[in-house]
Enzyme design. Sequence first.
Site, PDB file in Angstrom:
ATOM      1  N   HIS A 153       0.842  -1.195   0.000  1.00 25.49           N
ATOM      2  CA  HIS A 153       0.000   0.000   0.000  1.00 25.49           C
ATOM      3  C   HIS A 153       0.877   1.244   0.000  1.00 25.49           C
ATOM      4  CE1 HIS A 153      -2.792  -3.087   1.424  1.00 25.49           C
ATOM      5  NE2 HIS A 153      -3.731  -2.318   0.893  1.00 25.49           N
TER       6      HIS A 153
ATOM      7  N   TYR B 154       5.643   4.080   0.305  1.00 23.78           N
ATOM      8  CA  TYR B 154       5.246   2.831  -0.327  1.00 23.78           C
ATOM      9  C   TYR B 154       5.648   1.720   0.622  1.00 23.78           C
ATOM     10  CZ  TYR B 154       4.392   5.376  -4.602  1.00 23.78           C
ATOM     11  OH  TYR B 154       3.888   6.249  -5.535  1.00 23.78           O
ATOM     12  N   CYS B 155       4.676   1.160   1.304  1.00 28.54           N
ATOM     13  CA  CYS B 155       4.891   0.101   2.284  1.00 28.54           C
ATOM     14  C   CYS B 155       4.704  -1.222   1.538  1.00 28.54           C
ATOM     15  CB  CYS B 155       3.885   0.270   3.421  1.00 28.54           C
ATOM     16  SG  CYS B 155       4.170  -0.840   4.794  1.00 28.54           S
ATOM     17  N   ILE B 156       5.798  -1.932   1.298  1.00 28.63           N
ATOM     18  CA  ILE B 156       5.810  -3.044   0.357  1.00 28.63           C
ATOM     19  C   ILE B 156       6.151  -4.356   1.060  1.00 28.63           C
ATOM     20  CG2 ILE B 156       6.844  -3.883  -1.789  1.00 28.63           C
ATOM     21  CD1 ILE B 156       5.215  -1.245  -2.078  1.00 28.63           C
TER      22      ILE B 156
END
Length: 177
Positions: free
Chosen positions: A130, A144-146
């Site tokens: 997200h 950007y939390c990946i």
Amino acid sequence: MKQEVREFGTLLAMPLLGDIQKQESIMPTYKRNPDAVSRLSPEQYRVTQTSGTERPFHNAYWDNREPGIYVDVVSGEPLFASIHKFDSHTGWPSFTKPIESENVVENIDVSHGTTETEVRSRHGDSHLGHVFPDGPLAEGGLRYCINSASLRFIHFDELENEGYGIYRKIFQTQNKE
């Protein structure tokens, strides 16, 4: 329920990558690879194919500080670079922007009872994680939390051998700043 909102496209066009984007005619075409999907670990499959989320602080890249790029495990498309990575203290790899904005698509995600912005790889259609508006302001304010499970890391020293040599330029530009 997911609904596509917009694509990054030129929204976050990065002057840093201008030379790279001019050479895109020699760039490979990325697509969803069924063989790659069949080789995913159960965790990678759960995250990328069923929009799962891995546990924080228990994943491969949350604290990786090596130079290199991160590509989609399904298509190989370039997604993020270590020069845009920062410690968000969340336990997941966090980046301020994609390496190639056209490879990342945003969708509205209301599946958990809240409205979030999901990010997926364009060509592999892998769930990546997200994006949130609480990143470093000096870098644009996005986080950007990946999920590590959606990524394959290619060390700077291996970029040429792995077919991503064109991305060495962004590290050279970064060192001159």
